[in-house]
Design a protein around this motif. Structure first.
Motif, PDB file in Angstrom:
ATOM      1  N   ASP A  68      -3.218  -3.074 -16.701  1.00  0.00           N
ATOM      2  CA  ASP A  68      -3.896  -3.652 -15.546  1.00  0.00           C
ATOM      3  C   ASP A  68      -5.140  -2.800 -15.344  1.00  0.00           C
ATOM      4  O   ASP A  68      -5.034  -1.616 -15.024  1.00  0.00           O
ATOM      5  CB  ASP A  68      -2.963  -3.593 -14.324  1.00  0.00           C
ATOM      6  N   HIS A 186      -1.507 -14.372  -9.154  1.00  0.00           N
ATOM      7  CA  HIS A 186      -1.418 -12.909  -9.093  1.00  0.00           C
ATOM      8  C   HIS A 186      -1.245 -12.469  -7.637  1.00  0.00           C
ATOM      9  O   HIS A 186      -1.868 -13.048  -6.735  1.00  0.00           O
ATOM     10  CB  HIS A 186      -2.714 -12.297  -9.677  1.00  0.00           C
ATOM     11  N   HIS A 188      -0.342  -8.747  -5.085  1.00  0.00           N
ATOM     12  CA  HIS A 188      -0.089  -7.296  -5.005  1.00  0.00           C
ATOM     13  C   HIS A 188      -0.072  -6.948  -3.524  1.00  0.00           C
ATOM     14  O   HIS A 188      -1.093  -7.062  -2.847  1.00  0.00           O
ATOM     15  CB  HIS A 188      -1.187  -6.493  -5.731  1.00  0.00           C
ATOM     16  N   SER A 191       1.069  -0.319  -2.176  1.00  0.00           N
ATOM     17  CA  SER A 191       1.527   0.746  -3.064  1.00  0.00           C
ATOM     18  C   SER A 191       2.522   1.646  -2.335  1.00  0.00           C
ATOM     19  O   SER A 191       2.553   1.687  -1.108  1.00  0.00           O
ATOM     20  CB  SER A 191       0.296   1.542  -3.490  1.00  0.00           C
ATOM     21  N   GLY A 228       3.348  -1.465  -7.090  1.00  0.00           N
ATOM     22  CA  GLY A 228       3.759  -0.991  -5.776  1.00  0.00           C
ATOM     23  C   GLY A 228       5.040  -0.202  -5.708  1.00  0.00           C
ATOM     24  O   GLY A 228       5.310   0.439  -4.685  1.00  0.00           O
ATOM     25  N   GLU A 266       2.476  -4.926 -12.534  1.00  0.00           N
ATOM     26  CA  GLU A 266       1.431  -3.909 -12.794  1.00  0.00           C
ATOM     27  C   GLU A 266       1.818  -2.630 -12.096  1.00  0.00           C
ATOM     28  O   GLU A 266       1.417  -2.402 -10.964  1.00  0.00           O
ATOM     29  CB  GLU A 266       0.097  -4.392 -12.206  1.00  0.00           C
ATOM     30  N   LEU A 267       2.614  -1.795 -12.752  1.00  0.00           N
ATOM     31  CA  LEU A 267       3.042  -0.557 -12.108  1.00  0.00           C
ATOM     32  C   LEU A 267       2.153   0.609 -12.530  1.00  0.00           C
ATOM     33  O   LEU A 267       1.813   0.741 -13.715  1.00  0.00           O
ATOM     34  CB  LEU A 267       4.496  -0.262 -12.459  1.00  0.00           C
ATOM     35  N   GLY A 268       1.796   1.429 -11.565  1.00  0.00           N
ATOM     36  CA  GLY A 268       0.999   2.623 -11.859  1.00  0.00           C
ATOM     37  C   GLY A 268       1.779   3.861 -11.470  1.00  0.00           C
ATOM     38  O   GLY A 268       2.265   4.627 -12.295  1.00  0.00           O
ATOM     39  N   TYR A 309      -4.549  10.319   2.614  1.00  0.00           N
ATOM     40  CA  TYR A 309      -3.443   9.475   3.108  1.00  0.00           C
ATOM     41  C   TYR A 309      -2.373  10.278   3.833  1.00  0.00           C
ATOM     42  O   TYR A 309      -1.252   9.789   4.005  1.00  0.00           O
ATOM     43  CB  TYR A 309      -2.733   8.763   1.946  1.00  0.00           C
ATOM     44  N   MET A 367      -8.640  10.691  -9.251  1.00  0.00           N
ATOM     45  CA  MET A 367      -9.394  10.670  -7.988  1.00  0.00           C
ATOM     46  C   MET A 367     -10.122  11.996  -7.735  1.00  0.00           C
ATOM     47  O   MET A 367     -10.700  12.199  -6.667  1.00  0.00           O
ATOM     48  CB  MET A 367      -8.444  10.374  -6.823  1.00  0.00           C
TER      49      MET A 367
HETATM   50  N1  LLP Z   1      -2.173  -3.862  -9.016  1.00  0.00           N
HETATM   51  C1  LLP Z   1      -3.169  -3.866  -8.121  1.00  0.00           C
HETATM   52  C2  LLP Z   1      -3.937  -5.087  -7.912  1.00  0.00           C
HETATM   53  C3  LLP Z   1      -3.447  -2.696  -7.388  1.00  0.00           C
HETATM   54  O1  LLP Z   1      -4.418  -2.705  -6.491  1.00  0.00           O
HETATM   55  C4  LLP Z   1      -2.677  -1.523  -7.597  1.00  0.00           C
HETATM   56  C5  LLP Z   1      -2.952  -0.296  -6.872  1.00  0.00           C
HETATM   57  C6  LLP Z   1      -1.650  -1.570  -8.561  1.00  0.00           C
HETATM   58  C7  LLP Z   1      -1.419  -2.763  -9.240  1.00  0.00           C
HETATM   59  C8  LLP Z   1      -0.785  -0.374  -8.875  1.00  0.00           C
HETATM   60  O2  LLP Z   1      -0.043  -0.022  -7.779  1.00  0.00           O
HETATM   61  P1  LLP Z   1       1.114   1.091  -7.903  1.00  0.00           P
HETATM   62  O3  LLP Z   1       2.206   0.528  -8.788  1.00  0.00           O
HETATM   63  O4  LLP Z   1       0.514   2.297  -8.470  1.00  0.00           O
HETATM   64  O5  LLP Z   1       1.566   1.261  -6.503  1.00  0.00           O
HETATM   65  N2  LLP Z   1      -4.742   5.985  -4.418  1.00  0.00           N
HETATM   66  C9  LLP Z   1      -3.565   5.532  -3.679  1.00  0.00           C
HETATM   67  C10 LLP Z   1      -2.953   4.304  -4.276  1.00  0.00           C
HETATM   68  C11 LLP Z   1      -3.910   3.163  -4.403  1.00  0.00           C
HETATM   69  C12 LLP Z   1      -3.310   1.964  -5.050  1.00  0.00           C
HETATM   70  C13 LLP Z   1      -4.373   0.968  -5.386  1.00  0.00           C
HETATM   71  N3  LLP Z   1      -3.893  -0.195  -6.026  1.00  0.00           N
HETATM   72  C14 LLP Z   1      -2.570   6.697  -3.576  1.00  0.00           C
HETATM   73  O6  LLP Z   1      -2.864   7.780  -4.060  1.00  0.00           O
HETATM   74  O7  LLP Z   1      -1.505   6.548  -2.962  1.00  0.00           O
END
Ligand code: LLP
Length: 387
Positions: A68, A186, A188, A191, A228, A266-268, A309, A367
Motif C-alpha cells: 500500500d 476501499h 480505512h 490506526s 489499522g 493494508e497493515l503497517g 500523539y 517520520m
Molecule cells: N491504509 C491507509 C489508507 C492508511 O491511511 C494507513 C495509515 C494504513 C493503511 C496503515 O495503517 P496501520 O495498519 O499502520 O494502522 N503516524 C501515525 C499513524 C498514521 C497512520 C496513517 N495511515 C502513528 O504514528 O501512530
C-alpha cells in the motif's frame, strides 16, 4: 524482541539509531501470512508508510505481500525491492500528476481514488499513455475507530474518501470514462485500533453497500478494508506479535464477500512496530527541584510519536541493573514537547547508559527529521550484526 544479545555492538555504535530484530519480523510476517490465508483470494498489502527500510521491503516481497503506497516515492521503493506493480495499491488524497504517471507506468493493481477531480486526472493521464487505469473508490464509511483523534480517518469530518451518498454517481462516472475502470471499494477507518467491534461495524457497512450496488447491477471485483490493527505498546515483550488471528477472523465471520471477489487489507503498524527499538544514550542525568531528568541523545526528531500523539513507548535501560528510581525521559530538542515519558521507573540511570524505546518499528524512522540541524537517525538490522 532480542536486545541483550546485541548489547556489545550497541555499546560501540554511535547513537541514536533504530535497531530492527529480523527474527521477530519473520515471526510476525509468518503469522500474518498464515492468518490471512484463511480468507480465500486475499492479499496483504504492507503499508510502506510505516517503515520503508529496504530490508523490510525485501522480506515483504519474499512473503508474497503486496504494497500500500501513498506516494510515487513509495511505489518506486517497492518496485526497487522487486515487488511487481500488480501487487501495489496507491492511496492518498493529493496524488500529483507525476505520481499518478509513476503508478500508470508500473501498471499498479489500482488507484485508491478519493475524489472526482482525481479520477478525471487519472483518466486523462492514462489516455496519454494509451492505458486503462483500475480504480478502487475510497469510501468514507463514517465508522468511529475509537483511537486517537489524529489517527482517525473514517468519520464524515475527515478529509478522506467519498461520501456514501455520492458513491453510486461516482462509480457511474468511472464507468463512463474511457481510460479508467471501476475495480473495487476501499476503506480505512483509522490506526492503532484495538476494539475489534469497530471492524465488525465496518463489515456491516460494507455488506450494506455491496447489497445496494448489487441491486443496481454494479459488479465489484475487490474489497479493501484498509489497515489499522493495533499493537500492545505497554507490554511489547509480552505481546510481540499482533492479534492477526482475531483480526482476520473478524473479517472472515462478518464480511460477506461475493463469489470471485478478492479481499485486501493494508497493515503497517501491526507488521513492523514491535520488531523495532530506538536505541539512545543518556547524555546527562539532571536533578531538578521536583523531578529527576534522564536526558537522552534521541529527541522528537528521531521518534515523533510521543510529541505528536501523546504516544508512550516503553523504555528499558539496557546497561544498568541498579535500584529502581523515577525519571522523566526527555530529549535534547529545544522544545518542551520533547518528552518520551514522565515518572518512568528505571534502574538507577547514569550518563552513558543505553536506553531502548520499544515498539518503534512503525512510524518511527519514516517520520524522523533533521530539525535543529541534527543528522537523520540511522537504522541497523540484526542481520547487519555479526555475533
Ligand atoms: N491504509 C491507509 C489508507 C492508511 O491511511 C494507513 C495509515 C494504513 C493503511 C496503515 O495503517 P496501520 O495498519 O499502520 O494502522 N503516524 C501515525 C499513524 C498514521 C497512520 C496513517 N495511515 C502513528 O504514528 O501512530
Amino acid at each position: 524482541m532480542e536486545l541483550q544479545k546485541y548489547i556489545e555492538r550497541f555499546k560501540v555504535t554511535e547513537t541514536p539509531f533504530y535497531f530492527y530484530d529480523i527474527d521477530l519480523l519473520k515471526e510476525t510476517f509468518s503469522e500474518a501470512s498464515a492468518q490471512i490465508s484463511t480468507i480465500p483470494n486475499s492479499t496483504l498489502h504492507f503499508a510502506v508508510k510505516a517503515n520503508d527500510n529496504a530490508t523490510i521491503l525485501r522480506y515483504a516481497n519474499e512473503y508474497g505481500f503486496g504494497i500500500d503506497a501513498v506516494s510515487g516515492g513509495e511505489i518506486l521503493k517497492a518496485v526497487e525491492a522487486g515487488i511487481p506493480g500488480n501487487r501495489i495499491v496507491f492511496a492518498g488524497v493529493g496524488k500529483t500528476d507525476r505520481e499518478i504517471l509513476i503508478g500508470i507506468d508500473h501498471d499498479i493493481m489500482c488507484f485508491n481514488a478519493e475524489s472526482v477531480p482525481e479520477i478525471d486526472i487519472i483518466n486523462k493521464l492514462a489516455a496519454q499513455r494509451n492505458k486503462t487505469a483500475r480504480i478502487a473508490l475510497r469510501i468514507n464509511p463514517n465508522v468511529d475507530a475509537h483511537t486517537h483523534k489524529n489517527i482517525t480517518t473514517g468519520l464524515e469530518e475527515n478529509k478522506f474518501g467519498i461520501a456514501l451518498d455520492d458513491m453510486v454517481d461516482v462509480i457511474r462516472r468511472i464507468q463512463a470514462l474511457p481510460h479508467v475502470s471501476y475495480h473495487g471499494l476501499h476503506f480505512h477507518i483509522g490506526s492503532q485500533v484495538l476494539e475489534f467491534d469497530c471492524f465488525v461495524q465496518l463489515c456491516h457497512k460494507i455488506n450494506e453497500i455491496q447489497d445496494r450496488l448489487e441491486a443496481l447491477g454494479i459488479q465489484t471485483q475487490s474489497i479493501n478494508v484498509g489497515g489499522g490493527l493495533g499493537v500492545d505498546y505497554e507490554d511489547p515483550m509480552g505481546h510481540p506479535v499482533a492479534d492477526f488471528k482475531g483480526y482476520f477472523q473478524t473479517f472472515r465471520e462478518h464480511l460477506r464477500l461475493r463469489p470471485g471477489q478478492s479481499f485486501h487489507c493494508e497493515l503497517g503498524r501491526a507488521l513492523t512496530a514491535q520488531y523495532g527499538a530506538l536505541i539512545s544514550r543518556v547524555v546527562y542525568v539532571k536533578q531538578a527541584k521536583r523531578k529527576q531528568f534522564a536526558i537522552l541523545d534521541a529527541g522528537f526528531t528521531d521518534l515523533m510519536r510521543p510529541s505528536l500523539y501523546q504516544a508512550h513507548h516503553k523504555a528499558l535501560n539496557l546497561t544498568s541493573d541498579g535500584k529502581a528510581e523515577t525519571y522523566d525521559l526527555v530529549g535534547p530538542i529545544c522544545e518542551s514537547t520533547d518528552v518520551f515519558g514522565q515518572d518512568e521507573t528505571l534502574p538507577a540511570t547514569r550518563r552513558g547508559d543505553l536506553i531502548a524505546l520499544l515498539s518503534a518499528g512503525a512510524y518511527g524512522h519514516v517520520m524522523a527529521s533533521t530539525y535543529n540541524s541534527r543528522p537523520l537517525v540511522g537504522e541497523i538490522t540484526s542481520e547487519d550484526i555479526v555475533l
